[in-house]
Scaffold this motif. Sequence first.
Motif, PDB file in Angstrom:
ATOM      1  N   HIS A 130      55.545  41.656  28.115  1.00  0.00           N
ATOM      2  CA  HIS A 130      54.348  41.709  28.111  1.00  0.00           C
ATOM      3  C   HIS A 130      53.648  41.280  28.952  1.00  0.00           C
ATOM      4  N   GLU A 131      54.394  39.880  29.623  1.00  0.00           N
ATOM      5  CA  GLU A 131      53.647  39.593  31.015  1.00  0.00           C
ATOM      6  C   GLU A 131      53.590  40.671  32.383  1.00  0.00           C
ATOM      7  N   HIS A 132      51.942  40.570  32.294  1.00  0.00           N
ATOM      8  CA  HIS A 132      51.588  41.595  33.128  1.00  0.00           C
ATOM      9  C   HIS A 132      51.842  40.666  34.626  1.00  0.00           C
ATOM     10  N   ARG A 133      51.450  39.093  34.864  1.00  0.00           N
ATOM     11  CA  ARG A 133      51.803  39.088  35.679  1.00  0.00           C
ATOM     12  C   ARG A 133      52.888  39.378  37.020  1.00  0.00           C
ATOM     13  N   ALA A 134      54.528  39.334  36.141  1.00  0.00           N
ATOM     14  CA  ALA A 134      54.930  39.424  36.603  1.00  0.00           C
ATOM     15  C   ALA A 134      55.180  41.211  37.640  1.00  0.00           C
ATOM     16  N   THR A 135      54.884  42.404  36.482  1.00  0.00           N
ATOM     17  CA  THR A 135      54.999  43.426  37.541  1.00  0.00           C
ATOM     18  C   THR A 135      53.624  43.326  38.461  1.00  0.00           C
ATOM     19  N   PHE A 136      52.506  42.791  37.723  1.00  0.00           N
ATOM     20  CA  PHE A 136      51.476  43.220  39.341  1.00  0.00           C
ATOM     21  C   PHE A 136      52.172  42.328  40.542  1.00  0.00           C
ATOM     22  N   GLU A 137      52.184  41.024  40.501  1.00  0.00           N
ATOM     23  CA  GLU A 137      52.676  40.632  41.738  1.00  0.00           C
ATOM     24  C   GLU A 137      53.817  41.738  42.408  1.00  0.00           C
ATOM     25  N   ILE A 138      54.593  41.676  41.854  1.00  0.00           N
ATOM     26  CA  ILE A 138      55.478  43.359  42.764  1.00  0.00           C
ATOM     27  C   ILE A 138      54.870  43.880  43.978  1.00  0.00           C
ATOM     28  N   LEU A 139      53.862  44.620  42.403  1.00  0.00           N
ATOM     29  CA  LEU A 139      52.849  45.734  42.967  1.00  0.00           C
ATOM     30  C   LEU A 139      52.033  45.354  44.119  1.00  0.00           C
ATOM     31  N   TYR A 140      51.038  44.801  43.522  1.00  0.00           N
ATOM     32  CA  TYR A 140      49.996  43.535  44.943  1.00  0.00           C
ATOM     33  C   TYR A 140      51.094  43.891  46.178  1.00  0.00           C
ATOM     34  N   ASN A 141      52.059  43.043  46.422  1.00  0.00           N
ATOM     35  CA  ASN A 141      53.175  43.274  47.360  1.00  0.00           C
ATOM     36  C   ASN A 141      53.671  44.461  48.257  1.00  0.00           C
ATOM     37  N   PHE A 142      53.354  45.468  47.975  1.00  0.00           N
ATOM     38  CA  PHE A 142      53.255  46.661  47.817  1.00  0.00           C
ATOM     39  C   PHE A 142      51.985  46.886  48.685  1.00  0.00           C
ATOM     40  N   ILE A 143      50.994  46.649  48.383  1.00  0.00           N
ATOM     41  CA  ILE A 143      49.912  46.854  48.799  1.00  0.00           C
ATOM     42  C   ILE A 143      49.939  45.757  50.040  1.00  0.00           C
ATOM     43  N   ASN A 144      50.149  44.935  50.349  1.00  0.00           N
ATOM     44  CA  ASN A 144      50.224  43.564  51.316  1.00  0.00           C
ATOM     45  C   ASN A 144      51.236  44.519  52.244  1.00  0.00           C
ATOM     46  N   ALA A 145      52.212  45.152  51.954  1.00  0.00           N
ATOM     47  CA  ALA A 145      53.194  45.284  53.206  1.00  0.00           C
ATOM     48  C   ALA A 145      52.826  46.664  53.367  1.00  0.00           C
ATOM     49  N   GLY A 157      45.436  43.124  51.656  1.00  0.00           N
ATOM     50  CA  GLY A 157      45.918  42.293  51.184  1.00  0.00           C
ATOM     51  C   GLY A 157      44.700  41.636  50.561  1.00  0.00           C
ATOM     52  N   THR A 158      43.555  41.457  51.855  1.00  0.00           N
ATOM     53  CA  THR A 158      43.734  40.157  51.644  1.00  0.00           C
ATOM     54  C   THR A 158      41.588  41.321  50.785  1.00  0.00           C
ATOM     55  N   GLN A 159      41.509  41.812  51.200  1.00  0.00           N
ATOM     56  CA  GLN A 159      40.093  42.887  50.543  1.00  0.00           C
ATOM     57  C   GLN A 159      40.360  42.631  49.403  1.00  0.00           C
ATOM     58  N   ALA A 160      41.952  43.851  48.866  1.00  0.00           N
ATOM     59  CA  ALA A 160      42.206  42.938  46.969  1.00  0.00           C
ATOM     60  C   ALA A 160      41.839  42.089  47.142  1.00  0.00           C
ATOM     61  N   GLN A 161      42.455  41.254  47.481  1.00  0.00           N
ATOM     62  CA  GLN A 161      42.864  39.879  46.791  1.00  0.00           C
ATOM     63  C   GLN A 161      40.286  38.943  46.495  1.00  0.00           C
ATOM     64  N   ASN A 162      39.612  39.520  47.883  1.00  0.00           N
ATOM     65  CA  ASN A 162      38.454  39.096  47.090  1.00  0.00           C
ATOM     66  C   ASN A 162      38.253  40.289  46.275  1.00  0.00           C
ATOM     67  N   ILE A 163      38.325  41.550  46.191  1.00  0.00           N
ATOM     68  CA  ILE A 163      38.074  42.469  44.274  1.00  0.00           C
ATOM     69  C   ILE A 163      38.291  41.704  43.459  1.00  0.00           C
ATOM     70  N   ALA A 164      39.451  40.893  43.745  1.00  0.00           N
ATOM     71  CA  ALA A 164      39.947  40.479  42.230  1.00  0.00           C
ATOM     72  C   ALA A 164      39.178  39.032  42.225  1.00  0.00           C
ATOM     73  N   ALA A 165      39.239  38.562  42.805  1.00  0.00           N
ATOM     74  CA  ALA A 165      38.186  37.117  42.900  1.00  0.00           C
ATOM     75  C   ALA A 165      37.140  37.615  42.576  1.00  0.00           C
ATOM     76  N   THR A 166      36.210  38.510  42.947  1.00  0.00           N
ATOM     77  CA  THR A 166      34.882  38.454  42.285  1.00  0.00           C
ATOM     78  C   THR A 166      34.873  39.359  40.761  1.00  0.00           C
ATOM     79  N   CYS A 167      35.977  40.014  40.518  1.00  0.00           N
ATOM     80  CA  CYS A 167      36.069  40.952  39.162  1.00  0.00           C
ATOM     81  C   CYS A 167      36.396  39.767  37.957  1.00  0.00           C
TER      82      CYS A 167
END
Length: 435
Positions: free
Chosen positions: A183-198, A204-214
């Motif tokens: 039930h802890e979203h962030r643990a799984t999400f962080e690993i998935l985000y790392n796949f995008i960033n790699a 990856g910075t674009q994803a951060q910008n989108i997330a921050a604005t969301c």
Amino acid sequence: MAEQISKQHIQVLCIDDDEIVLRTLLRLLSANNITVKACSDPKDGLKTLANYSFDVIICDMRMPSMNGAEFFAQALTIAPEPQRILLTGYSDIENTIAAVNIGKIHTYIQKPWQNELLLSNINDAIEKTSLKRQNQQLEQKIKAQNSQLKELNNNLEQMVEKRTQQIRKVLKQLETVNEREKHEHRATFEILYNFINANPYLDGTQAQNIAATCKQLATRLGLDNQLIEMTEIAGYLSQIGLLAMEPELYKKPTRELTETQRKLFYTHPSTAQLMLMPAPHLSDVSEAIYYQFEHYNGTGKPKGLKGNEIPKAAMILAVARDFWQAVAQLSSSESSNFERARDQLQLYSGTYYHPKILEIFNSLEINCASVQNVGTMKILSAQNLKNGMVLGHALRNYDGILLLPKGHVFGPKSINKLQQLESKKPNPFRIMIKN
């Protein structure tokens, strides 16, 4: 067909044992800018037909060694494409009928002929043969292109399926290992985000910008904390489905894709939904990503939902995503470009975007993400490595060959080797380092 195209092309072949008739035909056709070759013996005509490409064959009916019907019957097996015109006398009606049946002639002209009538028939015949050849070439080209397109689509679909299965397998393993933390979203999400960033073709910075604005939008809309966090995670992972696709589909703007590629590109939210299916605690995130291309007026994808039928997180994500994509296309993140990007979105208020969400968005103070560091990993090039850093995920070269295993502790030797490899490549490594 390919063999005939490569032969020297002449428009008309004339066969007649009467030299006077041949000279008359040659003068008439040459004077009208028609290229012509002549033979007084039908056997020579058959040899000539095998060595040249013609649009029209004109042959006399009565010849000593072979009549016109027999000549055309044999000519059919050598070159069936040219139009066939028979020159015949008034008394040759039976032989003319034979030429129609045996030699498959297209028309016959009686001697003595009228020049205008003969030229009219020849020009029509040349045009028909030319159109027929063009059609055959177009059919072959279309057939080859369809075959290539079918192969491309099959390869793309197989690659998407293969990569989707791989990522779903990783997620399933994560679910098993982290059952107590499902039930802890962030643990799984962080690993998935790392796949995008790699991925070298995803930003990856674009994803951060989108997330921050969301997150900003969800907060100003007064959503509860759980929905705010879910919307933010959807912003980080909005591109996750692209990982299952070929880079050709996303390393350049969608307007530069072919129609087939563009259709496949817009399936990435559906692919993301399949990837995230083994993680039920991310179902709300999956839903927001899946519906991110729906339009407020009902003209979007994939379901054509309208107005408040669209999940609120998906409508927020659409505004944030399109804003940062517009900024990226304007080549810099200056404040003036922010205003230009806002103006572009405003054109679609009430059509693509929810008017209220866009109104609140226009009142936000937008800032760029400056550090590629989310959760458990940070992304570095080989030039930024330092002794003692620990590799968070296995590192592979550009051909997929394993260079270093997960958990490797960097020292002078491995850093120097990676820097040498990186200097020989057009793009730097994206090395995932544990925080």
